[in-house]
Scaffold this motif. Structure first.
Motif, PDB file in Angstrom:
ATOM      1  N   ILE A   1      27.084  65.099  -2.438  1.00 19.43           N
ATOM      2  CA  ILE A   1      26.785  66.209  -1.527  1.00 19.43           C
ATOM      3  C   ILE A   1      26.414  67.473  -2.311  1.00 19.43           C
ATOM      4  CG2 ILE A   1      27.824  67.761   0.175  1.00 19.43           C
ATOM      5  CD1 ILE A   1      29.505  65.302   1.070  1.00 19.43           C
TER       6      ILE A   1
ATOM      7  N   GLY B   1      22.630  66.462  -2.966  1.00 20.64           N
ATOM      8  CA  GLY B   1      22.225  67.090  -1.705  1.00 20.64           C
ATOM      9  C   GLY B   1      22.068  68.592  -1.811  1.00 20.64           C
ATOM     10  N   ALA B   2      22.375  69.174  -2.987  1.00 24.77           N
ATOM     11  CA  ALA B   2      22.265  70.620  -3.249  1.00 24.77           C
ATOM     12  C   ALA B   2      23.055  71.467  -2.246  1.00 24.77           C
ATOM     13  CB  ALA B   2      20.800  71.053  -3.275  1.00 24.77           C
TER      14      ALA B   2
ATOM     15  N   GLU C   1      34.492  71.188   8.520  1.00 22.02           N
ATOM     16  CA  GLU C   1      33.505  70.101   8.553  1.00 22.02           C
ATOM     17  C   GLU C   1      34.063  68.855   7.844  1.00 22.02           C
ATOM     18  OE1 GLU C   1      30.302  69.576   9.732  1.00 22.02           O
ATOM     19  OE2 GLU C   1      30.418  67.619   8.753  1.00 22.02           O
TER      20      GLU C   1
ATOM     21  N   TYR D   1      26.009  73.147  -2.493  1.00 23.00           N
ATOM     22  CA  TYR D   1      27.025  73.510  -3.486  1.00 23.00           C
ATOM     23  C   TYR D   1      28.310  74.014  -2.836  1.00 23.00           C
ATOM     24  CZ  TYR D   1      22.813  73.196  -6.284  1.00 23.00           C
ATOM     25  OH  TYR D   1      21.645  72.748  -6.843  1.00 23.00           O
TER      26      TYR D   1
ATOM     27  N   MET E   1      25.596  67.965  -5.767  1.00 27.57           N
ATOM     28  CA  MET E   1      24.491  67.952  -6.730  1.00 27.57           C
ATOM     29  C   MET E   1      23.240  67.277  -6.180  1.00 27.57           C
ATOM     30  SD  MET E   1      25.661  69.706  -9.120  1.00 27.57           S
ATOM     31  CE  MET E   1      24.426  69.565 -10.391  1.00 27.57           C
TER      32      MET E   1
ATOM     33  N   LYS F   1      22.785  81.784   1.029  1.00 27.54           N
ATOM     34  CA  LYS F   1      24.095  82.120   0.472  1.00 27.54           C
ATOM     35  C   LYS F   1      24.810  82.957   1.523  1.00 27.54           C
ATOM     36  CE  LYS F   1      21.781  81.230  -3.450  1.00 27.54           C
ATOM     37  NZ  LYS F   1      20.332  81.076  -3.503  1.00 27.54           N
TER      38      LYS F   1
ATOM     39  N   GLU G   1      28.147  78.968   2.740  1.00 22.76           N
ATOM     40  CA  GLU G   1      27.081  77.979   2.832  1.00 22.76           C
ATOM     41  C   GLU G   1      26.177  78.327   1.657  1.00 22.76           C
ATOM     42  OE1 GLU G   1      24.832  77.687   6.459  1.00 22.76           O
ATOM     43  OE2 GLU G   1      23.449  76.278   5.517  1.00 22.76           O
ATOM     44  N   TYR G   2      26.240  77.519   0.620  1.00 24.45           N
ATOM     45  CA  TYR G   2      25.601  77.880  -0.649  1.00 24.45           C
ATOM     46  C   TYR G   2      24.609  76.794  -1.027  1.00 24.45           C
ATOM     47  CZ  TYR G   2      25.538  80.642  -4.913  1.00 24.45           C
ATOM     48  OH  TYR G   2      25.161  81.482  -5.933  1.00 24.45           O
ATOM     49  N   THR G   3      23.364  77.048  -0.722  1.00 26.12           N
ATOM     50  CA  THR G   3      22.294  76.083  -1.005  1.00 26.12           C
ATOM     51  C   THR G   3      21.182  76.823  -1.746  1.00 26.12           C
ATOM     52  OG1 THR G   3      20.978  76.531   0.967  1.00 26.12           O
ATOM     53  CG2 THR G   3      22.796  74.986   1.234  1.00 26.12           C
ATOM     54  N   PRO G   4      20.127  76.127  -2.177  1.00 27.42           N
ATOM     55  CA  PRO G   4      19.042  76.840  -2.860  1.00 27.42           C
ATOM     56  C   PRO G   4      18.417  77.927  -1.972  1.00 27.42           C
ATOM     57  CG  PRO G   4      18.827  74.502  -3.244  1.00 27.42           C
ATOM     58  CD  PRO G   4      19.936  74.661  -2.264  1.00 27.42           C
ATOM     59  N   PHE G   5      18.591  77.814  -0.655  1.00 28.48           N
ATOM     60  CA  PHE G   5      17.901  78.751   0.243  1.00 28.48           C
ATOM     61  C   PHE G   5      18.829  79.691   0.992  1.00 28.48           C
ATOM     62  CE2 PHE G   5      16.038  74.423   0.442  1.00 28.48           C
ATOM     63  CZ  PHE G   5      15.029  74.636  -0.472  1.00 28.48           C
TER      64      PHE G   5
END
Lengths: 313, 505
Positions: A272, A276-277, A72, A279, A274, A62, A56-60
């Protein structure tokens, strides 16, 4: 004693043999070094990013999630959209690829038969030009030509008493229009390899066919096409590997009204990943796309091996 | 290998290696030069703020991430950077990605850890970043600061509080869109500004069927917009005369979050849009329009009504249309009685949690956005003699831009007409700008920030894409309103359920 003085050659495949060979050709290896470095830097090193498909790799966040992203996609909340995009991608790409192959070969044959080199050169230049236009420009051109408000095509239809058609926002029309635009842009470019292959065909074969009474059509059917077959299959297999990569064309030509038929995997990954960030999910979609592309190439190569007895890979 | 081959191979390999190394060298050079600029910048003296001595440590440099609303590099950004350094003795390191890629780059910056000290965030990201702990809570700093007294309308600040906490301050109002109509057409048709929906539709019909410019009905676009639904929050900002109180977003009704898309007022809005589209009153190409295409159509003199940004755009639309239609009047109208215009919560300037000296950055940067003094002057009109000049009567006028000397600057960061403080630069504005702004402000409602939930963050972009698809399908007549909403509910059920269970959970 003499024999003892003679320099012994190390056996082939031994480390010493390879070392000697590398030392002997060291300058060639040195020359190849920048290519190897570039390939590793720009093609292989980025592949490390594939691991994000399992995060689960998002700005907030990892966090390693195993196969959750794939679960999913295949069975979760997004699955319906994902499979629709997958089906659209396969349909648009494969039909486009088949059309591209057929039209490019036919066009190459016609161009090859033109006697005047000047005319042929002129036509080739005109055919290649659209390839160099960006998809944004192509999209603008066709939106204007196909506009329901005074567009060129609708003006012609209006002349015959037909009601204006909003081609770009009509689900029935969008697919054929999209395929037409793709062919308009890239068919000329696609003929280059076939034209090059045609110059390599033995002219004696044509002379022999002519003596046997074959006309132009039969010459094309029995001499040219078999001669081009290896090139056609090679180009087809190479393009098949990239077949799922359609992005720009659909991104600029699609819209909300035709999403049902125009949404494709790359656009979904962009939305999703880029926009939706997310990644991790974006990478999972991209990885799935690459695996499908690889499988398609392997299947085609296997079929080719069965038919022609040789592998391209 | 013979000698010739060896020589050739040696030369070729040396050349290739040299080119590879020089490319690497270039990037390392540029990065080292930027860091040295930064260190040299910190040594410069300060003027305005250096005299203040308190416990807050002054930062040596501040990394700022901004979108294209800030003066562009090619249009004199260095002037502002230098102006800031002269005022406060702080090196401002500006990272300004391309305007349309700004939020992608912000997300990437946080993902890769290259986080700025200060950045601007739109409503959706402000909420999401604050809830995820990426922003510094400035509530206490703000409450104790002088700028609190400078800001005239605390409602604008309250609009960006999350559970009472504040994570940024706006440099200007959020602003919104107002409906502009062809005033010259209205006059020639003897029409007054429409007061309700029926009058509005009647006006569009007259624009189409009795066009005063002599355009045939199929040449007139009675009303245009860039899509039936906005791509960003708020989704219902355009086409206000059709949406009324409806919104496709998640909305709180009777204390509970619901999917606005399935509410009765949304169904009625869809029916209105469908009917108007079928009658040819809405731009037939609405779904493929971009804002630039709408503006082009308006400028060509074909459009009767267009909902677009209040303020400066009134003048811009006029200036761009008048060469084609000399007697054009671009007239803003009050909202019809069934609806209101929407003011977005303002874009917030935020300090990130990664900032090492948030108190210092608040004092020497965020406070300057509303200090009513030289700081605010810099962020609105810039530097005297470079971006603006003083006239004999003491008023300020913008100087010609660097990029296009035929056009003056209009702002350096925040529009002077949209400031939220008592202070405003002494400038004269075209009455089109001030009229449309005052009309907008007396007919608008400030929207709340969008809600936040993990599911909304994960599925929001996909769900919005489904909503946009069904809105288009219904308006274009592929489905009746009831069938279309039923099909939407079937397709979006799993998304909506997971989002609502979190929002109401």
């Amino acid at each position: 004693m003499f024999a003892a003085k003679e320099k012994e050659r190390p056996p082939k495949r031994s480390f010493a043999y390879i070392k000697n060979k590398i030392y002997r050709d060291r300058l060639y290896y040195l020359m190849f070094l920048p290519v190897a470095v570039m390939t590793i830097l720009f093609y292989y090193l980025p592949m490390v990013g594939i691991r994000f498909a399992f995060y689960e790799y998002t700005p907030f966040k990892k966090e390693f999630v195993g196969l959750d992203n794939f679960k999913e996609l295949f069975f979760g909340v997004m699955s319906k959209n994902f499979w629709r995009a997958f089906n659209n991608t396969l349909f648009l790409s494969i039909v486009n690829l088949i059309l591209a192959t057929i039209i490019s070969v036919v066009l190459a044959l016609l161009l090859n038969d033109l006697k005047s080199r000047k005319i042929r050169g002129g036509i080739q230049t005109i055919l290649y030009l659209p390839h160099f236009m960006s998809w944004v420009v192509v999209s603008s051109i066709f939106l204007i030509i196909l506009s329901p408000q005074g567009g060129f095509i609708n003006n012609i239809l209006g002349f015959f008493g037909t009601e204006p058609i909003y081609f770009m926002a009509n689900k029935k029309w969008w697919v054929p229009v999209y395929l037409f635009i793709c062919r308009w842009k890239d068919t000329g470019w696609g003929t280059i390899i076939y034209l090059a292959a045609l110059t390599g065909l033995n002219p004696e074969l044509y002379e022999a066919a002519e003596i046997d009474g074959a006309g132009k059509f039969k010459q094309a059917l029995y001499v040219t096409l078999p001669g081009l077959m290896t090139t056609i299959i090679t180009v087809f297999v190479l393009n098949l590997g990239k077949v799922l990569n359609i992005f720009e064309s659909v991104f600029v030509l699609g819209n909300d009204q035709v999403k049902e038929v125009s949404d494709v995997i790359s656009v979904m990954a962009y939305r999703i990943g880029m926009k939706g960030a997310d990644y991790g999910m974006g990478t999972a979609i991209g990885l799935f796309k690459s695996v499908v592309g690889l499988v398609l190439v392997l299947i085609t190569d296997e079929i080719n091996k069965k038919i022609r007895g040789s592998s391209l890979l | 290998m013979n000698t010739k081959h060896r020589v050739f191979a040696s030369l070729a390999s040396v050349a290739l290696l040299a080119s590879l190394l020089s490319a690497c060298g270039k990037s390392s050079d540029s990065s080292s030069s930027s860091s040295s600029e930064s260190s040299s910048g910190t040594s410069s003296s300060s003027s305005a703020a250096s005299s203040e001595s308190d416990s807050v440590k002054k930062p040596e440099s501040i990394k700022l991430m901004v979108d294209g609303t800030f003066l562009l590099k090619e249009n004199g950004q260095d002037i502002i950077e230098k102006g800031y350094e002269d005022l406060y003795g702080i090196d401002l390191i500006i990272n300004q990605p391309a305007h349309n890629e700004y939020y992608e780059k912000v997300d990437l910056a946080f993902t890769t850890g290259d986080i700025p000290d200060v950045l601007i965030l739109d409503n959706r990201r402000y909420t999401s970043y604050a809830y995820n702990g990426a922003l510094y809570d400035i509530t206490d700093l703000y409450e104790k600061s002088e700028i609190k007294n400078n800001i005239t309308d605390q409602g604008l600040i309250d609009a960006i509080r999350l559970d009472g906490r504040l994570y940024g301050i706006p440099g200007s109002r959020g602003n919104g869109t107002i409906t502009y109509v062809r005033g010259d057409w209205m006059k020639k048709l003897g029409l007054q500004a429409p007061k309700n929906y029926d009058e509005f539709i009647n006006m569009l019909r007259k624009f189409k069927n009795e066009n005063p410019s002599g355009l045939a009905p199929n040449e007139v676009i009675p009303i245009t917009a860039a899509g039936l639904v906005n791509t960003e929050y708020p989704l219902d900002i355009y086409l206000r005369e059709f949406y009324w109180t409806a919104t496709p977003d998640f909305v709180k009704r009777d204390g509970k979050w619901v999917d606005g898309m399935t509410q009765d007022d949304m169904k009625q809005a869809l029916q209105r849009m469908h009917d108007a589209y079928a009658e040819g009153l809405i731009d037939p190409e609405i779904i493929t329009n971009k804002t630039s295409t709408c503006r082009d159509k308006f400028n060509a003199g074909k459009v009767g009504a267009f909902n677009y940004w209040a303020g400066t755009w009134n003048l811009n639309l006029y200036n761009n249309t008048v060469p084609n239609v000399p007697d054009v009047e671009v007239t803003p109208i009050p909202s019809i009685k069934e609806t209101y215009y929407i003011e977005r919560p303002a874009v917030a300037v935020c300090i990130t949690s990664a900032c090492k000296n948030p108190e210092g950055v608040f004092k020497y940067f965020l406070s300057t956005l509303a200090d009513g003094k030289e700081g605010q002057q810099l962020w609105t009109v810039g530097v005297e003699g470079k971006t603006y000049q003083k006239e004999a009567d003491g008023s300020l006028t913008f100087m010609p831009t660097i990029q296009d000397p035929t056009k003056p600057f209009t702002k350096t960061w925040f529009e002077p007409t949209l400031l939220i403080t008592k202070w405003a630069p002494n400038m004269k504005y075209d009455e089109r700008i001030t009229n449309s702004l005052s009309m907008f402000q007396s007919n608008m409602k400030i929207y709340p920030l969008p809600p936040y939930s993990k599911a909304l963050s994960d599925y929001g972009s996909e769900l919005n894409s489904i909503k946009a698809q069904y809105i288009a399908n219904i308006v274009f007549g592929d489905y009746s309103v009831e069938d279309g909403i039923a099909a939407y509910q079937k397709e979006a059920a799993s998304y909506v359920e997971s989002i609502l269970s979190e929002l109401n959970g």
